[in-house]
Design a protein around this motif. Structure first.
Motif, PDB file in Angstrom:
ATOM      1  N   GLN B 198      11.724 -63.050  10.992  1.00 28.71           N
ATOM      2  CA  GLN B 198      11.643 -62.586  12.378  1.00 28.71           C
ATOM      3  C   GLN B 198      12.867 -61.785  12.804  1.00 28.71           C
ATOM      4  O   GLN B 198      12.757 -60.886  13.634  1.00 28.71           O
ATOM      5  CB  GLN B 198      11.536 -63.789  13.318  1.00 28.71           C
ATOM      6  CG  GLN B 198      10.141 -64.339  13.436  1.00 28.71           C
ATOM      7  CD  GLN B 198      10.038 -65.294  14.600  1.00 28.71           C
ATOM      8  OE1 GLN B 198      11.023 -65.864  15.035  1.00 28.71           O
ATOM      9  NE2 GLN B 198       8.846 -65.480  15.097  1.00 28.71           N
ATOM     10  N   HIS B 199      14.025 -62.162  12.312  1.00 27.19           N
ATOM     11  CA  HIS B 199      15.245 -61.550  12.839  1.00 27.19           C
ATOM     12  C   HIS B 199      16.045 -60.763  11.813  1.00 27.19           C
ATOM     13  O   HIS B 199      16.395 -59.623  12.057  1.00 27.19           O
ATOM     14  CB  HIS B 199      16.144 -62.628  13.445  1.00 27.19           C
ATOM     15  CG  HIS B 199      15.508 -63.398  14.555  1.00 27.19           C
ATOM     16  ND1 HIS B 199      15.250 -62.829  15.781  1.00 27.19           N
ATOM     17  CD2 HIS B 199      15.067 -64.668  14.622  1.00 27.19           C
ATOM     18  CE1 HIS B 199      14.679 -63.733  16.562  1.00 27.19           C
ATOM     19  NE2 HIS B 199      14.556 -64.857  15.880  1.00 27.19           N
ATOM     20  N   PRO B 202      14.032 -57.389   9.971  1.00 27.21           N
ATOM     21  CA  PRO B 202      13.793 -56.234  10.838  1.00 27.21           C
ATOM     22  C   PRO B 202      15.071 -55.641  11.437  1.00 27.21           C
ATOM     23  O   PRO B 202      15.206 -54.422  11.511  1.00 27.21           O
ATOM     24  CB  PRO B 202      12.882 -56.765  11.942  1.00 27.21           C
ATOM     25  CG  PRO B 202      12.660 -58.200  11.684  1.00 27.21           C
ATOM     26  CD  PRO B 202      13.303 -58.590  10.414  1.00 27.21           C
ATOM     27  N   ASN B 203      16.014 -56.486  11.823  1.00 31.31           N
ATOM     28  CA  ASN B 203      17.213 -55.936  12.444  1.00 31.31           C
ATOM     29  C   ASN B 203      18.154 -55.300  11.435  1.00 31.31           C
ATOM     30  O   ASN B 203      18.836 -54.325  11.753  1.00 31.31           O
ATOM     31  CB  ASN B 203      17.946 -57.009  13.238  1.00 31.31           C
ATOM     32  CG  ASN B 203      17.301 -57.245  14.582  1.00 31.31           C
ATOM     33  OD1 ASN B 203      17.246 -56.351  15.417  1.00 31.31           O
ATOM     34  ND2 ASN B 203      16.759 -58.428  14.781  1.00 31.31           N
TER      35      ASN B 203
END
Lengths: 584, 288
Positions: B198-199, B202-203
């Motif tokens: 989730q983090h 993608p970041n």
């Protein structure tokens, strides 16, 4: 002209007007072409300051106080347009000065101290050299006499071992020493006027007290000080005159005693009322009073006998090995109990180990020794997997909410993510719950679509609180959760936290460096210094009958308005605004 | 009475660049250039009616004219047609090399960033060894061993540029891994895998969008460099690097043989870079 000015500044017999500002307007042009806009940030500001006095400009972020200060030193920023009917500083008309003339004036007649000494000082240059440079630029003395003067200046601002410190770089100095070094370079040439923009905001209270004392001594010697601050209690200890700014305009201006103790304007009154302190306990700080909270207890809360500890820490120890191989014990034998529905305040200065303690309470960090129990069962010392099912009982709100949100997500996504899947199986149910959470913390539905960057500081912190509420926790760890907020926003957030606690029976582990906030919020208080819990007890006991010398020192360092709201009639100075020296 | 104005001017080149970038015309031109080359790669016959291999000795080494806008080469072949037909191989090398180097870099960077001390140390030391050699040297070594072709060019340039990207991705992964929001996600009780998915991924990959577009132009330049040294696609292929290599002999007599393919390289590299910047700004602007 200059000679007479200097003379009067030194003798102080005739109070020379150092600053005359009439109708100052500053606006910024942003955008280009069709998007071009003119933002008016300082509106019709009038200011006056005499030698040996302190004028405080007070306001919250965005009030235009910093732009005003920067304009006074010729650094209003890019794309700024400055208009003034009159703009005189230390006998110079500064409205028409070019960059070269400004450079000659800055540092010599005008000293400027910024909030963050770390960014204002050259990281590669010893602070002594920094001061010598300021002297050299204005042609003061010889290489040798400059070095001696730098040491002398460092000593004069209360830097211990000035010869040693002069040779050190900013990163080798603590925040307080850095700020003092910066002040030393600002006053190197004995400026007639010193403009200090939040000079103590980043500092611990005991260091702040020293800096304020230093500024007070300079004032006595005849330096005029323009102090920019959001902190009214800091202002109260130093200022002779106070100008309160809101939305770019001065809403109230006058002698300090009058403005602080007999405020005429509603905004000044609201600002003063919003300051949390021992007197405000149990009363709402913000004007709109209690937020209506619709507590829907979907899940029966674990019933436990009153006073049973929810979270219990026993002899926590944590040490780290630094790059130099030296092992530092950051937390050393800290024990505490957090009871259901109570607030335990942990107060201490930077480096006291309070945040490390919070991390261990959150079980984000394993203690080297000691343990944490949650509802009587082991919370540290067990596997991550064993903890995961109970993670939702303890949530956290950080000081900087922005960095705690994934930048790709909007508010709604952030809250959805925090909801327990098993409690809300349906998408519609989850969406409804997100709205309810937003309502609980006073966020509007339209805020949900926004990214954290588009929200204000207060809204972000509300969002962070909503996220902490989402898993329906028993304990919320608030790690400096209101420290970055303006006083009026802080007041609203503190009120919100109080209301939520009452409605939902939450327990708070409230970590702050701010004694006023701690006093306002806490039932019990733990005072930390150098990793140890030096004092622990009920808030009343700790604040009213401090036993440990460090607690006493902390309380004594706290600049205070010293009066409760509604009690603002100091008997000593009723209606006699005086410009006295800063002996306080 | 007297109204005075203070004007603060910031650093002049920075302001000029800012203004230049704010003109929406620039990305539009860049997009048009990229579109032109995409058409050239997919359907070169739409852009020219000539044959890139048609020899016309009487018209050898003609300077640019209306009939031959880019001039002709030593065999009388139309240079414009050759540049258009060479686009496919050149772009293929650019895209392929960038893709390959990104793939290697993502794996190395992510493993290095998440794998703990041992993996991180191993990968970092190996990358440092690779860093010690210039990109071109590594690529030359590879082509010398495996012989010049489009594939070896892709692999050579891809391998050569991968260490730099790997370092960047490692830094991104580390920064995101230690960020407040990852800590917050752990505090909410999310599993390690959920947090990564989730983090962290993608970041950490976000800045790659811009880097990839910049990398395409860069890879073409590297590949052309190899070809110029005779380690590229063999003549008579109209690959741009090969064109440069072939024109080298006639540089005193026929400047256009070097300048025109060079301009094509500059144009595509510049256009890709401008588009990359624009894209990056758009992506970040949507959030602020």
């Amino acid at each position: 002209m200059t000679a007479t000015l200097e003379h009067t500044a030194i003798t102080g017999t005739l109070r020379q007007e150092l600053l005359k500002v009439r109708n100052l307007n500053v606006s910024f042009s942003t955008g280009r072409g069709r998007d071009a806009r003119l933002t008016h940030v300082v509106k019709d500001v009038d200011l006056r300051l005499a030698a040996g006095e302190c004028l405080a400009i007070v306001g919250e972020s965005g009030s235009g106080k910093s732009v005003t200060a920067r304009t006074l030193v010729g650094l209003p920023g890019a794309n700024a347009s400055v208009q003034a009917e009159r703009l005189e500083l230390a006998g110079h008309r500064i409205g028409t000065l070019g960059e070269r003339q400004w450079r000659r004036l800055r540092g010599k007649d005008i000293g400027f101290v910024l909030q963050d000494a770390l960014v204002s000082l050259d990281p590669l240059r010893p602070v002594g050299k920094e001061i010598e440079e300021a002297l050299r630029l204005h042609g003061w003395g010889t290489t040798r006499s400059r070095a001696a003067r730098a040491v002398e200046l460092l000593a004069s601002v209360g830097v211990p071992q000035p010869e040693l410190r002069a040779g050190q770089r900013p990163d080798e100095l603590s925040g307080g020493l850095r700020q003092r070094a910066l002040i030393a370079s600002a006053i190197a040439l004995d400026p007639k006027i010193l403009i200090a923009d939040e000079p103590t905001t980043a500092l611990d209270v005991t260091v702040q007290a020293q800096i304020l004392e230093l500024l007070g001594r300079m004032k006595e010697r005849g330096t005029g000080i323009v102090l920019i601050s959001h902190d009214l209690s800091v202002v109260a200890t130093l200022a002779d005159h106070v100008a309160v700014m809101q939305g770019g305009a001065i809403v109230e201006q006058g002698p300090a005693r009058q403005v602080l103790y007999h405020p005429q304007h509603d905004y000044t009154r609201a600002l003063l009322d919003a300051i949390p302190s021992e007197h405000t306990k149990g009363t709402p700080l913000s004007k709109d009073g209690r937020a209506r909270i619709t507590a829907t207890s979907r899940r029966p809360r674990t019933t436990r006998p009153a006073d049973a500890p929810v979270l219990r820490a026993e002899g926590l120890v944590k040490s780290y090995q630094g790059h130099d191989g030296v092992v530092r014990t950051v937390v050393d034998g800290v024990s505490f109990e957090l009871r259901a529905g109570e607030t335990l305040g942990i107060v201490g200065e930077s480096g006291s180990g309070k945040s490390t303690t919070a991390k261990m309470a959150l079980a984000m960090l394993e203690p080297d020794a000691g343990r944490v129990l949650l509802d009587g069962a082991a919370w540290t010392g067990i596997s991550t997997a064993a903890r995961r099912s109970r993670r939702r009982s303890v949530t956290v709100v950080y000081q900087d909410p922005l960095s705690s949100f994934d930048p790709r997500w909007n508010a709604e996504r952030i809250l959805l993510d925090a909801l327990a899947r098993q409690d809300y199986p349906g998408e519609a149910e989850r969406a409804a719950q997100v709205r309810e959470l937003a309502g609980q913390v006073g966020l509007q539905v339209e805020h949900l679509a926004k990214h954290p960057l588009q929200l204000s500081g207060g809204q972000r912190q509300r969002l962070a609180i909503a996220r902490a509420l989402a898993p329906e926790p028993e304990v919320i760890v608030l790690d400096e959760a209101v420290s970055a907020l303006d006083v009026s926003v802080q007041a609203q957030v503190l009120d919100l936290l109080t209301d939520l606690q009452q409605e939902l029976g939450l327990s708070y582990l409230f970590i702050s460096h701010d004694l006023g906030v701690i006093h306002h919020m806490s039932d019990r208080v733990l005072v930390m210094k150098d990793g140890r819990a030096v004092e622990q007890g009920s808030a009343e006991d700790v604040f009213n009958h401090p036993r440990h010398p460090y607690t006493r020192e902390l309380l004594a360092s706290l600049p205070q308005l010293g009066l409760a709201p509604g009690q603002r009639n100091p008997p000593a100075a009723a209606g006699t605004p005086t410009t006295e020296g800063a002996h306080s | 009475m007297s109204t005075s104005t203070l004007n603060t001017s910031a650093n002049v080149p920075a302001v000029a660049w800012q203004r230049l970038r704010e003109v929406p015309l620039l990305p539009a031109v860049a997009a048009a250039v990229v579109l032109f080359f995409v058409v050239a790669a997919l359907a070169p016959h739409l852009l020219t009616s000539r044959d890139p291999f048609a020899i016309d000795l009487p018209n050898a080494l003609q300077a640019p004219s209306l009939a031959h806008p880019f001039g002709t080469d030593q065999s009388g072949r139309d240079l414009y047609t050759r540049v258009v037909y060479g686009t496919r191989e050149s772009l293929l090398i650019g895209l392929g090399a960038t893709g390959l180097s990104m793939a290697i870099a993502v794996v190395l960077g992510v493993v290095s960033g998440l794998g703990g001390k041992i993996f991180d140390g191993l990968i970092n030391r190996s990358l440092e060894v690779l860093f010690a050699f210039p990109v071109l040297l590594l690529a030359m070594l590879f082509v010398t061993v495996y012989g010049p072709s489009v594939t070896t060019q892709i692999v050579a340039v891809g391998l050569g540029t991968a260490p730099g990207y790997a370092r960047m991705i490692r830094g991104q992964v580390l920064a995101v891994k230690n960020s407040g929001y990852v800590e917050a996600a752990h505090a909410l009780g999310h599993s390690r895998w959920t947090v990564l998915r989730q983090h962290v991924f993608p970041n950490a990959m976000r800045p790659l969008v811009a880097v990839v577009t910049l990398g395409i132009g860069q890879s073409i330049v590297w590949a052309s460099g190899l070809a110029f040294l005779g380690l590229g696609v063999a003549p008579p292929s109209p690959e741009w690097g090969a064109l440069l290599d072939a024109g080298r002999m006639f540089i005193t007599r026929a400047w256009w043989l070097e300048v025109m393919p060079g301009l094509a390289i500059v144009a595509i590299a510049l256009a890709a870079t401008v588009l990359g910047h624009h894209l990056q700004k758009k992506l970040e602007g949507a959030r602020s």
